[in-house]
Design an enzyme around this catalytic site. Sequence first.
Site, short mmCIF file in Angstrom:
data_model
loop_
_atom_site.label_atom_id
_atom_site.label_comp_id
_atom_site.label_asym_id
_atom_site.label_seq_id
_atom_site.Cartn_x
_atom_site.Cartn_y
_atom_site.Cartn_z
N THR A 190 0.84 -1.19 0.00
CA THR A 190 0.00 0.00 0.00
C THR A 190 0.88 1.25 0.00
O THR A 190 2.05 1.19 0.40
CB THR A 190 -0.97 0.00 1.20
OG1 THR A 190 -0.20 -0.10 2.40
CG2 THR A 190 -1.95 -1.16 1.09
N THR A 248 1.38 4.48 1.56
CA THR A 248 2.12 5.06 2.69
C THR A 248 3.10 4.04 3.27
O THR A 248 4.25 4.37 3.57
CB THR A 248 1.15 5.55 3.78
OG1 THR A 248 0.29 6.54 3.21
CG2 THR A 248 1.89 6.15 4.96
N CYS A 249 2.65 2.81 3.38
CA CYS A 249 3.47 1.75 3.96
C CYS A 249 4.72 1.48 3.12
O CYS A 249 5.81 1.27 3.65
CB CYS A 249 2.65 0.46 4.08
SG CYS A 249 1.06 0.68 4.89
N SER A 250 4.56 1.47 1.81
CA SER A 250 5.65 1.12 0.90
C SER A 250 6.55 2.31 0.55
O SER A 250 7.71 2.12 0.18
CB SER A 250 5.08 0.55 -0.40
OG SER A 250 4.40 -0.66 -0.16
N LEU A 291 7.81 1.68 5.91
CA LEU A 291 8.77 0.58 5.85
C LEU A 291 10.15 1.03 5.37
O LEU A 291 11.16 0.71 6.02
CB LEU A 291 8.23 -0.57 5.00
CG LEU A 291 9.13 -1.80 4.89
CD1 LEU A 291 9.42 -2.42 6.25
CD2 LEU A 291 8.49 -2.84 3.97
#
Length: 180
Positions: free
Chosen positions: A52, A54-56, A60
């Site tokens: 996703t 924001t996560c990627s 992270l």
Amino acid sequence: MTVRKVPDVTFRTRVRDESIEGPNPFRWEDKTTADFFGGKRVVLFSLPGAFTPTCSTYQLPDFEKLYPEFQAEGIDEIYCISVNDAFVMNAWGKAQGLNNVKLIPDGSGEFTRKMGMLVAKDNLGFGMRSWRYAAVVNNGVIEKWFEEEGFSDNCESDPYGVSSPQTVLEALKAGEAQAA
């Protein structure tokens, strides 16, 4: 003050096994909460889903990049947990080129549910997922908690900041994340 511990669950992981030939040289391996958290001081962060935006793009990669700074503050490991299966988490880790952050698959959402962080994200087509949070965990005991605002099912926004690696690192450097 009540001591809050991470829940005792078993995670179904896939680990590389050189004895297996072919295009998928992995085998199933059960890992417990004790395997991940026992005898270590770690940063755990959770997010709604692998791959996703924001996560990627931010969360992270920034934990990965700042890993040496976390080590300097006494952190042994950084774990990312998501309500995704082992196949998805392994593919995401490979796509992200991870060397430092370890991914934990919570495919059934059991750990996330027992942490009190399972939310419906049906409005995004995700189903049940984790709310975004981070924690400093020492030998299974939560020292410091970083939860994004607005915890709710089908939240219209995806807040990000309180659980960012920069915020967690700042708290560690300030000595705010100490055992109670």
